[in-house]
Enzyme design. Structure first.
Site, PDB file in Angstrom:
ATOM      1  CG  ASP A  50      -0.232  -0.005   2.519  1.00 22.78           C
ATOM      2  OD1 ASP A  50       1.002  -0.164   2.534  1.00 22.78           O
ATOM      3  OD2 ASP A  50      -0.903   0.132   3.551  1.00 22.78           O
ATOM      4  NE  ARG A 279      -5.104   1.307   3.463  1.00 23.47           N
ATOM      5  CZ  ARG A 279      -4.508   0.362   2.765  1.00 23.47           C
ATOM      6  NH1 ARG A 279      -3.790  -0.549   3.386  1.00 23.47           N
ATOM      7  NH2 ARG A 279      -4.634   0.312   1.478  1.00 23.47           N
ATOM      8  CE1 TYR A 287       2.553  -3.928   7.928  1.00 24.87           C
ATOM      9  CE2 TYR A 287       2.206  -1.554   7.973  1.00 24.87           C
ATOM     10  CZ  TYR A 287       2.382  -2.727   7.269  1.00 24.87           C
ATOM     11  OH  TYR A 287       2.385  -2.705   5.898  1.00 24.87           O
ATOM     12  N   PRO A 362       7.213  -5.739   5.673  1.00 29.64           N
ATOM     13  CG  PRO A 362       4.919  -6.061   6.097  1.00 29.64           C
ATOM     14  CD  PRO A 362       6.284  -6.623   6.415  1.00 29.64           C
TER      15      PRO A 362
END
Lengths: 685, 685
Positions: A50, A279, A287, A362
């Site tokens: 993302d 987002r 996370y 990530p």
């Protein structure tokens, strides 16, 4: 048994994630015959990668497909750090800038992978005239065998790679839709509007069939479990290590009183660590360190991990702030590990890109970016080799340039992950302060790397420079590739660093006073560039030098190859209605002068090399720019920002991917270095 | 004879040019049942109107459809004036700014009408969820009768307008494709990519049929020869005058050594006058005075006029510079005339908009703009009346507000055209200088009008102000509409002028530090707005005032109507994935404070009226903004630009079309004026 159907193609791309789609986009723009296959039944619709780093956005913008990302994505402008105070209650210990200001016109942004896949597909379609069928992703197709005819590997007309493809039935393909190693996605009902067609259009009830494809080049962009990599043999295996740390990931619409929920935030609580990535669509990605789940020295027991367990960990770390949610868009969990391979190519005929050659955690938002940048590095090289414009040995620069990035990435990620996971915050303020300070410092020093702007390619025929004296950027594997015989003068353009991406500042078009990001005049269309910073051409001596260079270019450039361009060659001005018959040179010339705009008459004062004439379209008014004043904006001072003397200027040579390959004076010596640089790239026998 | 099929619709729009499409877009966004019919077989593909004024771009942007115009259009930033010198040779006498800097984030731009029609159609489609069929233009359909049931005119549930529509065969419709009074278009082969579908999709070989439509409202956007206007009777005839001057227009890709060919340029040569409008796709539009063709007191003999005659005139005016072309995209010719009508509506049930009520010469680039702005003014009024949110008498403000603009336009155009045509330049420099100076001065003083930003609506229930003391903006027909009982305090926000469009400056979102054009948070979705400039809320007294207002709004606003919004309600952040169940109020509240951003905690310090809570989506983080510093850009100083005191602030009330209707203090008196303003609009019996 009947013979399988056979066909030929220039390039076969295996895998249609961001790496594969970037490659397909490049090849579409270059008009190279390409196929791209993917095992999935449809593109990704939620979750997954993302983060868009600024260099990736610049690259997407060079194809004209960054606008929609930039509009739909959430921009992360500031970063916040939270740690326990003396009472063990988390509090904000710092808030600071997330992307280095002035580095780029973009900032780090977040949008889910499915949208960017859609924009790539639209960008590929826009590469074709309306009367041609555009390249399309062939879904539910897997390779089953791959062979290279080694004897024909150096024959530029040969199709030495043979791949058998199996077109799956829908039943066969469906299991591959399980996108992560764990069950993922619990709410999937609200698809974005233009995603729906992809689902509806996929073929139903078709029968399995096999075919044989003979390709000049094959590129495996098929992810961490790459079939292509396995097919190339044991020496392509990735190496690295895993830690025991397990992290959960959730995309939710949070209901919380935590004040920094819309900032990128690192929380280190006594209950564990957590990162907030705000987002699009009111969502955040969390996370979450899972302390109660352990890999115990091996692979974790996946059945232990549920969204409930992940979310309860998140709530503990958020405490005393409240966290709830009604919508969850996607979730997964992963074990931190870093791996990369020693080889990125076999015989410069089969290549690996993206997760197929490097995997890592990530959290730094690197995966999709480095993967797209791998194939952005490779695409023009393969494309121009297919068109016999570039000699095949230039393809070796792919492994040289990108293996170094992969190794840097693995090293960075190991350090970053350990720092994040390994430093449990103390419950005494003073001690916390130290650990927190170390973390923040590491975060900020990493920004040049994580933005993608710090990438610095080695000396080869493509980059006319000496080996870098800075040990930090030095390579650990020897660079045995042929060097350019051209000699650059870096001091003439101190912020156009050899081997690094050419930055973009605003310049004023001489013909109509419009300000343009210089990048927008350098789209990704396969052409090399000479950006002639002509200096103050209101001074006769300087003007004579610039025009002498123009006269020389007019005689030299026609000796270089030409390149047939496809319709979408000006992605920043809409569609091209009237077409020239001329076949453009592989080298594009742009002039940026520093004289007062009103003292320059484009047709009278400047050599025609900088405003070429076309018998149907007249003169080209889109090649000469000025660094000065307009009525509408404060002066940009582009010369100053590029680090170029506004009197005498400099010539900056760019590769088709926008990396600086040459810096040389405007005068006679410059012409000689330009010739050496291009001859070294195109004219070797 | 069989009965004709009958159906009902809220609004029937006749004509699908820019005025009709703007109306259809508004009604789509408001979820009002609408049909739009057009006699043409397809939309326009070249030529026609082409100039976008800044206010029009702001309006398109409020629907999220300006981006593509802004990308594809050519921007006209500077204007150049050429006159003969003492030897009769044309020379540049002045070059200056074309759009007033700082007036808007946009500048005047040029793109042909077909593109904007496509963007409207795409914008209408985006107004509908994917499972609904979007409103589509019904082409090759003409009205043949129109009747109003006058007895039912004031019944808000009635459908008192009856229209018979004829669906033409392709043969019947084709002659209507002749778009101008003369044969037009000699090259039409290079259509833009997404234009092709429109041509291919149009139905072939269908049979003519008639139907009856009963509508609440009918709007005639059917151009200068409006059928709707004629159907309304003699008192709707337009009045005005024509001059003898004939002008030719050509869109060509010029091949010329004239230095200012990419600037907007006025040439007054002894051979005649000419205006250059540089456009997209390397084209320019030339407006060319045709001295050898005369109307001789009546209508011109059209057979005299050919592209060859027009182009030869252009060449003479360009002399001694050379002018040739290979591509011509479109051409036409026109006789200057200015006409407008006395009535814009019959019984507030049938309305006229655009060229149907005002025609004039095209050179000032006003036609499409004023037309779109007519229906932008009308759309939300009709839409909210259909939804029974607005009382029907508010519809009277359309004629009041727009007839004044039409009269101003006609007056302006007469003056501008006469000035351009009537002042033959002398061949002596000193005398030329005077005439040229007058021309330039007129050009520049006209810019506030031509940009569309100068529009100033009269006092009504919608605009709480006193009659304007400035005679220049005073109306010539008496304004008998009910006035608001609210009293504005203009001095609190000196650049948010009552009756004028609210300007846009950049503000910083409190929750994530992102800079936004304030306009982007005020999209055209039918809602009224209170922009609460809260001042320095780091000061307890001021914060208490702002929060007291918030508390009052929380109890007052629920008494006003709610509005059901369609999916595309946030056109500047992409798609909305997660939906709230709440039905939003007709009034939207946005807070812009001037306190240091880091001293404000959104959830803790600011009343929930400014960050409403939703049980599924949590708090709304998109309603509070700050005027201050970011890491990335220079401070915008929005308070200063809005003319608002950064300590005590002001409340600015906006109509759904972004025009300022109320300026009032933040404190107790402000609440009273807000209540008076809204009660005056919504609560009348």
């Amino acid at each position: 048994m009947t013979e399988l159907p056979e066909s030929k193609v220039d390039v076969l791309v295996i895998g249609a994630g961001p790496a594969g789609l970037m490659l397909a986009l490049w090849l579409s723009r270059l008009g190279v015959k390409t196929r791209i296959v993917d095992k999935r039944t449809a593109k990704v619709y939620s979750g997954q990668a993302d983060g868009f780093q600024v260099r990736s956005l610049e690259i997407l913008d060079s194809f004209g497909i960054a606008e929609r990302v930039w509009k739909e994505a959430n921009r992360m402008l500031e970063v916040s750090f939270w740690n326990p105070d003396e009472n063990g209650i988390i509090q904000r210990s710092a808030k600071s800038v997330n992307t280095i200001p002035g580095l780029s016109r973009f900032t780090e942004s977040v949008l889910h992978q499915g949208r960017i896949e859609q924009f790539f597909i639209d960008g590929i379609r826009a590469s074709y005239p309306s009367n041609e069928t555009p390249l399309q992703v062939e879904r539910m197709v897997i390779p089953t065998s791959l062979e290279i005819d080694e004897a024909a590997a150096e024959d530029s007309e040969a199709h030495p790679v043979t791949v058998t493809l199996r077109h799956l039935t829908e039943e066969e393909a469906t299991p591959t839709q399980m996108l992560s190693n764990l069950n993922d996605g619990i709410f999937r009902s609200n698809l974005a509007e233009d995603d729906v067609a992809g689902i509806l259009d996929r073929s139903k009830g078709r029968e399995a069939r096999d075919e044989v494809v003979r390709a000049k080049y094959v590129v495996g962009c098929d992810g961490a479990h790459s079939w292509t990599r396995k097919a190339l043999g044991k020496e392509f295996e990735m190496k690295g290590e895993s830690t025991d740390a397990i992290w959960g990931v959730m995309d939710i619409v949070p209901i919380t009183d935590f004040p920094d929920i819309r900032f990128r935030t690192m929380i280190q609580n006594t209950a564990g660590a957590l990162m907030i990535i705000p987002r699009e669509n009111r969502m955040v990605r969390l996370y979450i360190q899972l302390k109660e789940v352990s890999a115990g020295g091996g692979r974790v027991d996946r059945s232990q991990i549920t969204p409930e367990i992940i979310f309860k960990s998140a709530q503990r770390i958020f405490s005393p702030y409240k966290l709830e949610y009604h919508y969850c868009d996607w979730w997964t969990a992963y074990q931190i590990g870093q791996r990369t391979g020693d080889h990125f190519s076999k015989l410069n005929r089969v290549f690996l890109a993206g997760d197929a050659v490097h995997t890592h955690s990530p959290k730094a938002g690197q995966g999709m970016n480095i993967s797209m940048q791998d194939s952005y590095n490779l695409g023009w090289k393969i494309g121009l080799a297919c068109k016999n414009i570039l000699p095949r040995d230039v393809l070796s620069t792919y492994e040289l340039e990108r293996k170094k990035i992969a190794k840097d990435l693995i090293a960075f990620d190991g350090k970053f992950s350990k720092l994040f996971t390994g430093a449990p915050p103390k419950d005494i303020q003073s001690e916390t302060g130290v650990s927190d300070d170390v973390f923040q410092k590491a975060f900020h020093t990493s920004r040049m790397f994580t933005t993608g702007v710090g990438v610095n390619y080695q000396p080869t025929v493509l980059v006319a420079k000496e080996a870098d004296p800075d040990p930090e950027t030095e390579d650990d594997s020897p660079n045995t590739l042929t060097k350019s015989t051209a000699k650059s003068t870096q001091s003439l353009a101190t912020n156009c660093k050899l081997g690094q991406r050419f930055p973009s500042y605003k310049v004023i078009r001489q013909s109509d006073a419009r300000l343009w990001e210089l990048h927008h005049k350098l789209p990704s269309n396969g052409r090399f560039r000479l950006v002639v910073f002509g200096g103050d051409i209101s001074q006769p001596t300087q003007r004579d030098s610039v025009n002498a260079l123009g006269a020389w270019l007019s005689s030299y450039l026609p000796k270089l190859p030409t390149i047939g361009l496809c319709p979408a060659s000006d992605p920043h001005s809409g569609q091209i209605k009237f077409k020239t018959d001329a076949d453009p040179s592989i080298v594009d010339v742009v002039l940026v002068h520093s004289a007062p705009r009103d003292e320059v008459d484009l047709l009278r004062d400047v050599h025609e090399a900088y405003h070429p004439f076309d018998s149907k379209l007249g003169w080209d008014y889109d090649k000469v720019f000025s660094d000065g004043k307009t009525f509408y904006e404060e002066p940009e001072r582009a010369y100053e920002k590029y680090g170029i003397d506004s009197g005498k200027g400099a010539v900056v040579g760019l590769r088709p991917d926008g990396y600086v390959g040459l810096v040389t004076p405007v005068g006679h010596d410059g012409a000689e270095q330009i010739q050496r640089w291009f001859d070294g790239i195109f004219q070797r026998s």
